[in-house]
Design a protein around this motif. Structure first.
Motif, PDB file in Angstrom:
ATOM      1  N   LEU A 274       6.454  70.807 -47.011  1.00 24.98           N
ATOM      2  CA  LEU A 274       5.558  70.879 -48.164  1.00 24.98           C
ATOM      3  C   LEU A 274       5.720  69.712 -49.127  1.00 24.98           C
ATOM      4  N   ARG A 303       1.310  79.281 -47.683  1.00 24.76           N
ATOM      5  CA  ARG A 303       1.888  78.134 -48.386  1.00 24.76           C
ATOM      6  C   ARG A 303       1.614  76.833 -47.627  1.00 24.76           C
ATOM      7  N   ARG A 307      -1.205  72.659 -48.164  1.00 24.60           N
ATOM      8  CA  ARG A 307      -1.084  71.227 -47.888  1.00 24.60           C
ATOM      9  C   ARG A 307      -1.744  70.862 -46.568  1.00 24.60           C
TER      10      ARG A 307
END
Length: 376
Positions: A274, A303, A307
């Motif tokens: 991340l 999560r 990205r």
């Protein structure tokens, strides 16, 4: 003579639930443009035109439109692959011959070429050994025996046509190429491969089935699929072979196909993925991500997609989790037959190996399914 060798379109296929029809249409546009710009005299499609024996209506529409556009520019010869229904793909083939689109799906006609210019082009569709063994009176049920007999018939006809070059389309696993995760296993009796020497003497063999491009020899080649259909193909270069048949041999140039979105496999701890700058290049790719955190992170897919919005597959392989844990399912079953894998399942649920009778029953079931699919 200039030909364009392509294969394994798999029209109608999806990629982990992502619709690929738009990308396949873009490939078709590029193929037509290449034929026009390069003045191609014949397009060869070496099987697996569709992904399923009963393709969806949108896939059929795209195929119809693509063949019509190609027929307006050049001649086309295509064969059935192991994913195609030979009967359905071959419907109307006699009528299409008149338009310059030559569909070859009948194994009984492998020795009847399409003559274009100074070349006799022989279409050998995918040969299911069980289906051709008795009509051809083969001594054994194998891919090698089936393809050897098909090539015997090709050579017998070619010998009666002096002065013509010989070109063969075939859909098979020829030794020298490597499989990926997206090809369907065609093993019979534990063997799927055939020696490239079966094509000795022909000017060019245009192969289909393997999804990577391979030059087995100068005259025996796989074009591969036009799109990546598994993450194992992340390093493949997709496209078609532009082949010139010359008096002194064969000259081949690879023409790359458009890439709708690259595929990649990455692994690491979720925090590194991340925040790490080295992962920026993966933000617009279809991804298979393997997390190596010691404990499974909560809401990991949610999560990661902030990205990497195109993450399609998420796995968990904690560091120090053991060798077998690090291997994918595909790696664990590679080089193993369907019967062996089914036998493992029996052993898992019964706490003991499959008996001889159980293995015989499994073998009969697989053969029934194989024959039923081939006749669909």
């Amino acid at each position: 003579m200039r030909i364009l060798h392509t294969s394994d379109w798999h029209l109608g296929r999806s990629f982990h639930r992502e619709d690929l029809l738009t990308a396949q249409a873009a490939f078709a546009d590029d193929l037509v443009a290449t034929v026009r710009e390069q003045r191609v005299e014949c397009v060869l499609v070496s099987g697996d035109v569709y992904d399923r024996a009963l393709p969806g209506v949108d896939a059929v529409k795209l195929c119809d439109e693509t063949l019509a556009r190609l027929a307006a520019l050049t001649r086309v010869v295509l064969i059935a692959g192991n994913h195609d229904s030979a009967r359905r793909l071959g419907f109307g083939s006699a009528l299409m011959d008149a338009s310059g689109v030559h569909v070859r799906t009948d194994f009984a006609r492998v020795g009847e070429p399409v003559v274009i210019g100074d070349a006799a082009i022989y279409g050998i569709p995918y040969l299911e050994p069980e289906l051709v063994r008795h009509p051809w009176e083969l001594d054994e049920r194998s891919h090698a025996a089936a393809l050897t007999e098909a090539m015997r018939r090709v050579r017998a006809d070619a010998a009666e046509r002096p002065g013509l070059r010989s070109v063969v389309l075939a859909h098979a696993f020829v030794t020298g190429g490597e499989s990926s995760e997206s090809e369907r296993d065609i093993s019979v009796g534990g063997s799927a491969q055939v020696s490239a020497s079966v094509f000795d003497g022909v000017d060019y063999a245009a192969l289909g089935h393997l999804h990577g491009r391979w030059a087995i020899t100068d005259r025996v080649r796989y074009s591969g699929s036009p799109l990546a259909y598994s993450f194992s193909e992340e390093r493949h270069v997709k496209g078609s072979w532009l082949v010139d048949l010359r008096e002194d041999g064969v000259a081949a140039e690879f023409v790359e196909a458009p890439v709708p979105r690259r595929v990649a496999r990455v692994r690491g701890r979720i925090d590194d993925l991340l925040t790490g700058s080295r992962f920026e290049k993966y933000e617009d790719r279809w991804l298979q991500i393997t997390l190596t955190d010691e404990r499974r992170p909560s809401s990991a897919m949610e999560r990661l997609r902030r990205r990497f919005p195109h993450t399609l597959v998420l796995g968990f392989d904690p560091e120090g989790g053991g060798t077998d844990n690090a291997r994918t399912w595909t790696e664990r079953v590679r080089e193993r037959s369907e019967l062996d894998i089914a036998g493992d399942f029996v052993a898992e649920v019964t706490d003991g190996p499959a008996t001889g009778a159980e293995r015989a029953l499994l073998h009969e079931a697989f053969e029934h399914c194989r024959r039923k699919e081939a006749l669909a």
